[in-house]
Design an enzyme around this catalytic site. Structure first.
Site, PDB file in Angstrom:
ATOM      1  N   LYS A   1      29.707 -11.957  34.037  1.00  0.00           N
ATOM      2  CA  LYS A   1      29.001 -10.415  33.258  1.00  0.00           C
ATOM      3  C   LYS A   1      28.484  -9.458  34.277  1.00  0.00           C
ATOM      4  CE  LYS A   1      28.380 -13.185  28.733  1.00  0.00           C
ATOM      5  NZ  LYS A   1      27.394 -13.406  28.072  1.00  0.00           N
TER       6      LYS A   1
ATOM      7  N   ASN B   1      20.387 -17.899  13.985  1.00  0.00           N
ATOM      8  CA  ASN B   1      19.831 -18.665  15.268  1.00  0.00           C
ATOM      9  C   ASN B   1      18.563 -18.405  15.108  1.00  0.00           C
ATOM     10  OD1 ASN B   1      18.564 -16.920  16.795  1.00  0.00           O
ATOM     11  ND2 ASN B   1      21.244 -15.808  17.477  1.00  0.00           N
TER      12      ASN B   1
ATOM     13  N   LYS C   1      27.986 -16.987  33.834  1.00  0.00           N
ATOM     14  CA  LYS C   1      27.526 -15.815  33.305  1.00  0.00           C
ATOM     15  C   LYS C   1      27.320 -14.508  34.349  1.00  0.00           C
ATOM     16  CE  LYS C   1      26.354 -18.584  29.290  1.00  0.00           C
ATOM     17  NZ  LYS C   1      25.911 -19.034  27.833  1.00  0.00           N
TER      18      LYS C   1
ATOM     19  N   PHE D   1      20.169 -13.748  30.104  1.00  0.00           N
ATOM     20  CA  PHE D   1      19.170 -14.785  29.760  1.00  0.00           C
ATOM     21  C   PHE D   1      20.714 -15.739  30.064  1.00  0.00           C
ATOM     22  CE2 PHE D   1      14.696 -14.972  29.179  1.00  0.00           C
ATOM     23  CZ  PHE D   1      14.574 -14.251  29.703  1.00  0.00           C
TER      24      PHE D   1
ATOM     25  N   ASP E   1      27.992 -15.052  19.014  1.00  0.00           N
ATOM     26  CA  ASP E   1      29.079 -14.323  19.593  1.00  0.00           C
ATOM     27  C   ASP E   1      30.597 -14.119  17.931  1.00  0.00           C
ATOM     28  OD1 ASP E   1      28.962 -15.092  21.689  1.00  0.00           O
ATOM     29  OD2 ASP E   1      28.281 -17.127  21.777  1.00  0.00           O
TER      30      ASP E   1
ATOM     31  N   LYS F   1      28.043 -11.886  -4.673  1.00  0.00           N
ATOM     32  CA  LYS F   1      27.830 -12.923  -4.527  1.00  0.00           C
ATOM     33  C   LYS F   1      28.951 -13.778  -4.498  1.00  0.00           C
ATOM     34  CE  LYS F   1      24.395 -16.555  -5.401  1.00  0.00           C
ATOM     35  NZ  LYS F   1      23.428 -17.339  -7.278  1.00  0.00           N
TER      36      LYS F   1
HETATM   37  O1  PMT Z   1      13.321 -15.279  21.204  1.00  0.00           O
HETATM   38  P1  PMT Z   1      12.777 -16.863  21.542  1.00  0.00           P
HETATM   39  O2  PMT Z   1      12.424 -17.743  20.211  1.00  0.00           O
HETATM   40  O3  PMT Z   1      11.248 -16.629  22.363  1.00  0.00           O
HETATM   41  O4  PMT Z   1      13.239 -17.500  22.796  1.00  0.00           O
HETATM   42  C1  PMT Z   1      13.785 -17.443  23.555  1.00  0.00           C
HETATM   43  C2  PMT Z   1      15.790 -16.933  23.647  1.00  0.00           C
HETATM   44  C3  PMT Z   1      15.769 -18.535  23.642  1.00  0.00           C
HETATM   45  C4  PMT Z   1      16.207 -16.419  22.868  1.00  0.00           C
HETATM   46  C5  PMT Z   1      16.061 -16.916  25.051  1.00  0.00           C
HETATM   47  O5  PMT Z   1      15.244 -17.656  26.223  1.00  0.00           O
HETATM   48  C6  PMT Z   1      17.087 -16.512  25.503  1.00  0.00           C
HETATM   49  O6  PMT Z   1      17.884 -17.840  26.500  1.00  0.00           O
HETATM   50  N1  PMT Z   1      17.981 -15.790  24.975  1.00  0.00           N
HETATM   51  C7  PMT Z   1      19.270 -15.870  25.187  1.00  0.00           C
HETATM   52  C8  PMT Z   1      19.491 -16.592  24.086  1.00  0.00           C
HETATM   53  C9  PMT Z   1      21.606 -16.357  24.285  1.00  0.00           C
HETATM   54  O7  PMT Z   1      22.146 -16.143  23.218  1.00  0.00           O
HETATM   55  O8  PMT Z   1      22.051 -16.809  24.703  1.00  0.00           O
HETATM   56  P2  PMT Z   1      23.660 -16.956  25.174  1.00  0.00           P
HETATM   57  O9  PMT Z   1      23.918 -17.823  26.399  1.00  0.00           O
HETATM   58  O10 PMT Z   1      24.133 -17.385  24.114  1.00  0.00           O
HETATM   59  O11 PMT Z   1      24.186 -15.568  25.892  1.00  0.00           O
HETATM   60  C10 PMT Z   1      23.746 -14.935  27.597  1.00  0.00           C
HETATM   61  C11 PMT Z   1      23.751 -13.715  27.584  1.00  0.00           C
HETATM   62  O12 PMT Z   1      25.226 -13.224  27.182  1.00  0.00           O
HETATM   63  C12 PMT Z   1      22.124 -12.936  26.866  1.00  0.00           C
HETATM   64  O13 PMT Z   1      21.673 -12.440  27.689  1.00  0.00           O
HETATM   65  C13 PMT Z   1      22.997 -12.581  26.108  1.00  0.00           C
HETATM   66  O14 PMT Z   1      21.990 -11.339  24.844  1.00  0.00           O
HETATM   67  C14 PMT Z   1      23.610 -12.695  26.056  1.00  0.00           C
HETATM   68  N2  PMT Z   1      25.323 -11.438  24.859  1.00  0.00           N
HETATM   69  C15 PMT Z   1      25.781 -13.270  24.322  1.00  0.00           C
HETATM   70  C16 PMT Z   1      26.242 -12.211  23.029  1.00  0.00           C
HETATM   71  C17 PMT Z   1      26.880 -11.453  23.179  1.00  0.00           C
HETATM   72  N3  PMT Z   1      28.227 -11.614  21.978  1.00  0.00           N
HETATM   73  N4  PMT Z   1      26.361 -10.038  23.335  1.00  0.00           N
HETATM   74  C18 PMT Z   1      24.978 -10.769  24.512  1.00  0.00           C
HETATM   75  O15 PMT Z   1      24.670  -9.536  25.335  1.00  0.00           O
END
Ligand code: PMT
Length: 396
Positions: A340, A209, A336, A322, A278, A288
């Site tokens: 969580k 991503n 969330k 986040f 995810d 390959k």
């Molecule tokens: O890295 P940069 O370019 O500075 O950009 C910053 C950012 C946009 C990545 C950051 O500000 C941000 O939003 N990070 C969270 C990205 C994310 O995965 O969001 P989500 O809404 O999909 O996930 C929610 C939370 O669950 C996040 O804290 C994530 O770390 C966590 N997660 C998600 C999926 C997973 N399988 N395991 C997790 O722990």
């Protein structure tokens, strides 16, 4: 307030050089010991005697003038500096430092210093937006140099746009924050995750991503400067980790999961800013994948949700997630937070200009368990990081 702190102020040749007099005067009034280094061009705008009177120290301009004391001047100034501020910073000085050119007293001192260097750029809008200048700034930021973004407004050349030296107050606040970092996270163990994850399809292909890691690295830098013992678990990025931080490099979500689970127990605070995939390809190929006629289908399976699992396992840790959303920001982020079992969620709408993936700035909402919401307007990721830490320390 700044008694005992040595600040070296570099003044380069731009109309805003006169504002450096105000900056120097204010820092002096705050008790700092100040040495000014001027480039030759700067002396076309302001007389060195002005800075000499304001600082009560000689002003350095030339590399080869007869030494006033027996010491190699650029080395001694470089070593004694607690902060090295360049204000105004022209495209020229930024370009020199970004490309390793040390051909005058200021560029040589910057190169020889291990102090935190802060640039406050001021120049014509077109020049500031020039792709070479922006690339140089990007490179320096990735190497740990700080920038105070210029303001927009009417410039000396008559143009209107960004490139105006930012407010003097902002420069003073930045210097104060660097010279006198709060130590309110002393003795705290803090874990932060940053960057993307990478999921293998075959030995030459993967899915990932747009996360650059900037947000997570900014949190690591802010927490470290406030006294925390920081563990940074990072997916692949082009960033240099902040000094003094323990770094664990990871690639896939499973890899990041193992690293987090191996370290979460000893933490006081955990902040999950990484963008974790995810899903991952169910059966990555060892060789390959050859192209064939028709379409290609890849089966994906769910990755563990690291944050969700931490929410079930946590004991005394403060857990911060986040939420990167493109729509229904507050609703999804609040969902969330609850699902969580978090103490705080940082919601960012990644479609906003100057927010989210790859940007140097972010715009976020902080939501706590009581439902209190605080919006943090557009600011550098480092400033946002400090505000997140301020909020964590206020959580009940
Ligand atoms: O890295 P940069 O370019 O500075 O950009 C910053 C950012 C946009 C990545 C950051 O500000 C941000 O939003 N990070 C969270 C990205 C994310 O995965 O969001 P989500 O809404 O999909 O996930 C929610 C939370 O669950 C996040 O804290 C994530 O770390 C966590 N997660 C998600 C999926 C997973 N399988 N395991 C997790 O722990």
């Amino acid at each position: 307030m700044l008694k005992g702190k040595n600040i070296v102020v570099g003044v380069t040749g731009g109309v805003a050089a006169y504002k450096a007099c105000d900056i120097v005067s204010r820092l002096k009034k705050l008790g700092a010991e100040i040495n000014v280094i001027m480039t030759h061009s700067a002396t076309e705008f302001v007389q060195p005697q002005t800075f000499q009177a304001l600082t009560q120290n000689p002003v350095t301009i030339d590399m080869f003038e007869t030494p006033r004391y027996w010491e190699i001047e650029h080395i001694s100034l470089a070593q004694k500096a607690d902060v090295l501020l360049v204000a105004p910073a022209t495209a020229n000085i930024i370009g020199k430092v970004a490309n390793g050119i040390a051909d005058d007293m200021l560029s040589t001192t910057i190169m020889a210093s291990t102090a935190k260097v802060v640039f406050a750029p001021a120049m014509n809008t077109k020049m500031y937006q020039n792709v070479i200048v922006q690339e140089n700034i990007k490179k320096l930021k990735a190497l740990g140099y700080s920038f105070i973004n210029p303001d927009s407004g009417r410039l000396a050349c008559g143009d209107i746009g960004e490139g105006k030296l930012c407010e003097v107050e902002k420069i003073i606040d930045t210097v104060l924050a660097i010279a006198l970092p709060k130590q309110d996270l002393q003795d705290k163990n803090l874990l932060v995750t940053a960057g993307p994850t990478v999921e293998t399809i075959d030995p030459v292909r993967f899915i990932t991503n747009h996360s650059s890691g900037k947000m997570g690295y900014a949190i690591a830098e802010a927490a470290q400067s406030r006294g925390a013992k920081v563990t940074l678990i990072s997916g692949p990025t082009n960033l240099h980790p902040p000094k003094g931080v323990d770094v664990i490099s990871t690639t896939s979500a499973l890899n990041m999961y193992d690293a987090v689970m191996g370290h979460y127990q000893q933490q006081d605070i955990i902040i999950k800013s990484a963008a974790v995939a995810d899903y991952r390809p169910e059966n990555p190929s060892d060789i390959k994948v050859k192209k064939q006629d028709g379409t290609l289908s890849i089966n994906f399976v769910r990755n563990p949700d690291i944050l969700m699992e931490l929410g079930t396992k946590k004991t005394n840790q403060i857990l911060v997630g986040f939420a990167a959303e493109t729509n229904n920001l507050m609703e999804y982020a609040t969902g969330k937070l609850v699902k969580k079992n978090l103490d705080l969620i940082v919601a960012n709408d990644v479609t906003e200009n100057g927010a989210g993936f790859g940007a140097d700035t972010n715009i976020v909402h902080l939501i706590d368990r009581q439902g209190n919401q605080t919006k943090i307007e557009k600011a550098s990721k480092l400033e946002i990081a400090h505000k997140i830490l301020d909020k964590i320390l206020q959580l009940k």
